[in-house]
Structures are given as C-alpha cells and as structure tokens.
Design a protein around this motif. Structure first.
Motif, PDB file in Angstrom:
ATOM      1  N   THR A  61      21.640 -51.272  19.037  1.00 54.23           N
ATOM      2  CA  THR A  61      22.571 -52.340  18.533  1.00 54.23           C
ATOM      3  C   THR A  61      24.089 -51.982  19.089  1.00 54.23           C
ATOM      4  OG1 THR A  61      21.115 -52.751  16.641  1.00 54.23           O
ATOM      5  CG2 THR A  61      23.448 -53.607  16.533  1.00 54.23           C
ATOM      6  N   ALA A  62      24.486 -52.964  19.689  1.00 55.57           N
ATOM      7  CA  ALA A  62      25.781 -52.921  20.083  1.00 55.57           C
ATOM      8  C   ALA A  62      26.768 -53.086  18.751  1.00 55.57           C
ATOM      9  CB  ALA A  62      26.411 -53.989  21.155  1.00 55.57           C
ATOM     10  N   LYS A 102      49.365 -61.436  12.602  1.00 56.64           N
ATOM     11  CA  LYS A 102      48.732 -61.182  14.132  1.00 56.64           C
ATOM     12  C   LYS A 102      47.179 -61.498  13.913  1.00 56.64           C
ATOM     13  CE  LYS A 102      51.926 -57.879  15.758  1.00 56.64           C
ATOM     14  NZ  LYS A 102      52.065 -56.438  16.286  1.00 56.64           N
ATOM     15  N   GLU A 103      46.576 -61.760  15.378  1.00 48.84           N
ATOM     16  CA  GLU A 103      45.232 -62.227  15.345  1.00 48.84           C
ATOM     17  C   GLU A 103      44.307 -60.885  15.460  1.00 48.84           C
ATOM     18  OE1 GLU A 103      45.546 -66.596  18.123  1.00 48.84           O
ATOM     19  OE2 GLU A 103      44.732 -64.773  18.724  1.00 48.84           O
ATOM     20  N   ARG A 104      43.192 -61.039  14.931  1.00 49.60           N
ATOM     21  CA  ARG A 104      42.383 -60.018  15.327  1.00 49.60           C
ATOM     22  C   ARG A 104      42.108 -59.655  16.763  1.00 49.60           C
ATOM     23  NH1 ARG A 104      36.871 -60.275  11.622  1.00 49.60           N
ATOM     24  NH2 ARG A 104      38.568 -60.642  10.162  1.00 49.60           N
ATOM     25  N   GLU A 105      42.384 -58.166  16.794  1.00 53.02           N
ATOM     26  CA  GLU A 105      42.088 -57.724  18.167  1.00 53.02           C
ATOM     27  C   GLU A 105      40.860 -56.670  18.199  1.00 53.02           C
ATOM     28  OE1 GLU A 105      45.905 -55.894  19.301  1.00 53.02           O
ATOM     29  OE2 GLU A 105      45.690 -54.467  18.094  1.00 53.02           O
ATOM     30  N   PHE A 106      40.686 -56.594  19.534  1.00 49.44           N
ATOM     31  CA  PHE A 106      39.476 -55.472  19.967  1.00 49.44           C
ATOM     32  C   PHE A 106      40.023 -54.253  19.918  1.00 49.44           C
ATOM     33  CE2 PHE A 106      36.116 -53.471  21.862  1.00 49.44           C
ATOM     34  CZ  PHE A 106      36.454 -52.839  22.705  1.00 49.44           C
ATOM     35  N   VAL A 107      39.449 -53.138  19.367  1.00 47.88           N
ATOM     36  CA  VAL A 107      39.728 -51.839  19.514  1.00 47.88           C
ATOM     37  C   VAL A 107      38.754 -50.764  20.129  1.00 47.88           C
ATOM     38  CG1 VAL A 107      40.284 -49.853  18.070  1.00 47.88           C
ATOM     39  CG2 VAL A 107      40.818 -52.065  17.161  1.00 47.88           C
ATOM     40  N   ALA A 108      37.551 -51.176  19.767  1.00 53.38           N
ATOM     41  CA  ALA A 108      36.594 -50.297  20.476  1.00 53.38           C
ATOM     42  C   ALA A 108      35.089 -50.735  20.471  1.00 53.38           C
ATOM     43  CB  ALA A 108      36.605 -48.642  20.121  1.00 53.38           C
ATOM     44  N   ALA A 109      34.284 -50.401  21.430  1.00 56.17           N
ATOM     45  CA  ALA A 109      32.952 -50.669  21.024  1.00 56.17           C
ATOM     46  C   ALA A 109      31.916 -49.943  21.781  1.00 56.17           C
ATOM     47  CB  ALA A 109      32.754 -52.309  21.854  1.00 56.17           C
ATOM     48  N   ALA A 146      31.947 -54.561  13.485  1.00 61.31           N
ATOM     49  CA  ALA A 146      31.026 -55.668  13.681  1.00 61.31           C
ATOM     50  C   ALA A 146      29.580 -55.460  14.547  1.00 61.31           C
ATOM     51  CB  ALA A 146      31.714 -56.689  14.548  1.00 61.31           C
ATOM     52  N   LEU A 147      28.849 -56.400  14.342  1.00 57.79           N
ATOM     53  CA  LEU A 147      27.652 -55.952  15.211  1.00 57.79           C
ATOM     54  C   LEU A 147      27.193 -57.016  15.847  1.00 57.79           C
ATOM     55  CD1 LEU A 147      24.262 -54.640  13.324  1.00 57.79           C
ATOM     56  CD2 LEU A 147      24.440 -56.935  14.280  1.00 57.79           C
ATOM     57  N   ASP A 148      26.397 -56.918  17.044  1.00 59.16           N
ATOM     58  CA  ASP A 148      25.951 -57.889  17.946  1.00 59.16           C
ATOM     59  C   ASP A 148      24.567 -57.652  17.874  1.00 59.16           C
ATOM     60  OD1 ASP A 148      25.496 -58.042  21.341  1.00 59.16           O
ATOM     61  OD2 ASP A 148      25.485 -59.638  20.132  1.00 59.16           O
ATOM     62  N   ARG A 149      23.561 -58.611  17.421  1.00 59.14           N
ATOM     63  CA  ARG A 149      22.175 -58.907  17.602  1.00 59.14           C
ATOM     64  C   ARG A 149      21.537 -59.180  18.774  1.00 59.14           C
ATOM     65  NH1 ARG A 149      21.102 -62.490  12.265  1.00 59.14           N
ATOM     66  NH2 ARG A 149      22.909 -63.396  12.764  1.00 59.14           N
ATOM     67  N   ASP A 150      22.209 -59.827  19.739  1.00 58.38           N
ATOM     68  CA  ASP A 150      21.756 -60.319  20.832  1.00 58.38           C
ATOM     69  C   ASP A 150      22.165 -59.614  22.326  1.00 58.38           C
ATOM     70  OD1 ASP A 150      22.574 -63.174  18.965  1.00 58.38           O
ATOM     71  OD2 ASP A 150      20.561 -62.220  19.156  1.00 58.38           O
ATOM     72  N   ARG A 151      22.464 -58.394  22.259  1.00 61.87           N
ATOM     73  CA  ARG A 151      22.861 -57.776  23.594  1.00 61.87           C
ATOM     74  C   ARG A 151      24.082 -58.815  24.127  1.00 61.87           C
ATOM     75  NH1 ARG A 151      17.046 -55.332  25.195  1.00 61.87           N
ATOM     76  NH2 ARG A 151      16.819 -54.256  22.903  1.00 61.87           N
ATOM     77  N   SER A 152      25.059 -59.428  23.553  1.00 62.45           N
ATOM     78  CA  SER A 152      25.773 -60.321  24.408  1.00 62.45           C
ATOM     79  C   SER A 152      26.815 -59.341  25.021  1.00 62.45           C
ATOM     80  CB  SER A 152      26.308 -61.136  23.209  1.00 62.45           C
ATOM     81  OG  SER A 152      25.466 -62.073  22.609  1.00 62.45           O
ATOM     82  N   VAL A 153      27.562 -60.145  25.887  1.00 58.26           N
ATOM     83  CA  VAL A 153      28.824 -59.659  26.572  1.00 58.26           C
ATOM     84  C   VAL A 153      29.975 -60.800  26.470  1.00 58.26           C
ATOM     85  CG1 VAL A 153      27.442 -57.858  27.581  1.00 58.26           C
ATOM     86  CG2 VAL A 153      27.831 -60.291  28.660  1.00 58.26           C
ATOM     87  N   PRO A 154      31.196 -60.211  26.680  1.00 58.28           N
ATOM     88  CA  PRO A 154      31.837 -59.077  26.667  1.00 58.28           C
ATOM     89  C   PRO A 154      31.937 -58.314  25.433  1.00 58.28           C
ATOM     90  CG  PRO A 154      33.478 -60.569  27.055  1.00 58.28           C
ATOM     91  CD  PRO A 154      32.294 -61.409  26.838  1.00 58.28           C
TER      92      PRO A 154
END
Length: 125
Positions: free
Chosen positions: A32-33, A43-50, A97-105
């Motif tokens: 699971t990604a 501020k807007e939500r921003e990416f940190v790590a994955a 957060a969790l990605d169920r579908d192996r999506s990108v990016p």
C-alpha cells in the motif's frame, strides 16, 4: 472500513526531533502506498513524504529532504515519519494518507483515498 490514526505530534524546540506514527486498520500497510502531508494555518495542504506500494522507493519534499524519513512496519501495520532538525516552518497539522489504487504521482494529494484526522506539530524558535 479503512482507518488511519496519527499520533506523536507535540511541541518541540527548533533542532529537536519527533516521530509521527500512522496506525492503519482495515487494510494491510504491505503493498500500500502511503503519504504524509501537512497544513499550516492559512496555507494549502502540502506534500511531505511518501513510500510506494512495494516499499522500494521513498519520496520527499525538497523542504524536508535530509531531515525527515518515512518508513513502514508491516508487523505493526504502521507508517512512521521521523522528523529531525525541526524548524519553526515545520509547524503544521500533519496528516497521513493511503492510496488504494497504486496511483501516481505520490506527491499529489488527489490520488489518496483515505486520510487520518491529523496530529499537530509545533516547533518553537
């Protein structure tokens, strides 16, 4: 039902460390990604790590590269964010957060299907 529960936030002085945990239920963290995002006031939500679904690759925002580390423990079904050398600008609510579908990016909030409630991190100067 998939649930994500973050913990480990708090108040720390600049230069200090914290480790955030994201406990997952209803789905295995294996294959699971997972991602960490943050949102500071106004501020807007921003990416940190994955971490990708295989667990073979990790990704970081430039602002945290070299200071933060994402990892997962399949035996505890938990994802971690180790945060070192914290700065006042790291102050925010942190979400896993969790990605169920192996999506990108993986640095896009839109691909994630489930989110935790967030944990507050405050870094004092």
């Amino acid at each position: 039902q998939v649930q994500l529960v973050e913990s480990g936030g708090g108040l720390v002085q600049a230069g200090g460390s914290l480790r955030l945990s994201c406990a997952l239920s209803g789905r295995s963290v294996r294959l699971t990604a997972m991602g960490w995002f943050r949102q500071a006031p106004g501020k807007e939500r921003e990416f940190v790590a994955a971490i990708n679904w295989i667990g073979s690759s990790t990704y970081y925002a430039d602002s945290v590269k070299g200071r933060f580390t994402i990892s997962r423990d399949s035996t505890k079904n938990t994802v971690y964010l180790q945060m070192n050398s914290l700065k006042p600008e790291d102050t925010a609510v942190y979400y896993c957060a969790l990605d169920r579908d192996r999506s990108v990016p993986l640095d896009s909030a839109y691909i994630y299907d489930n989110w935790g409630q967030g944990t507050q991190v405050t870094v004092s100067s």
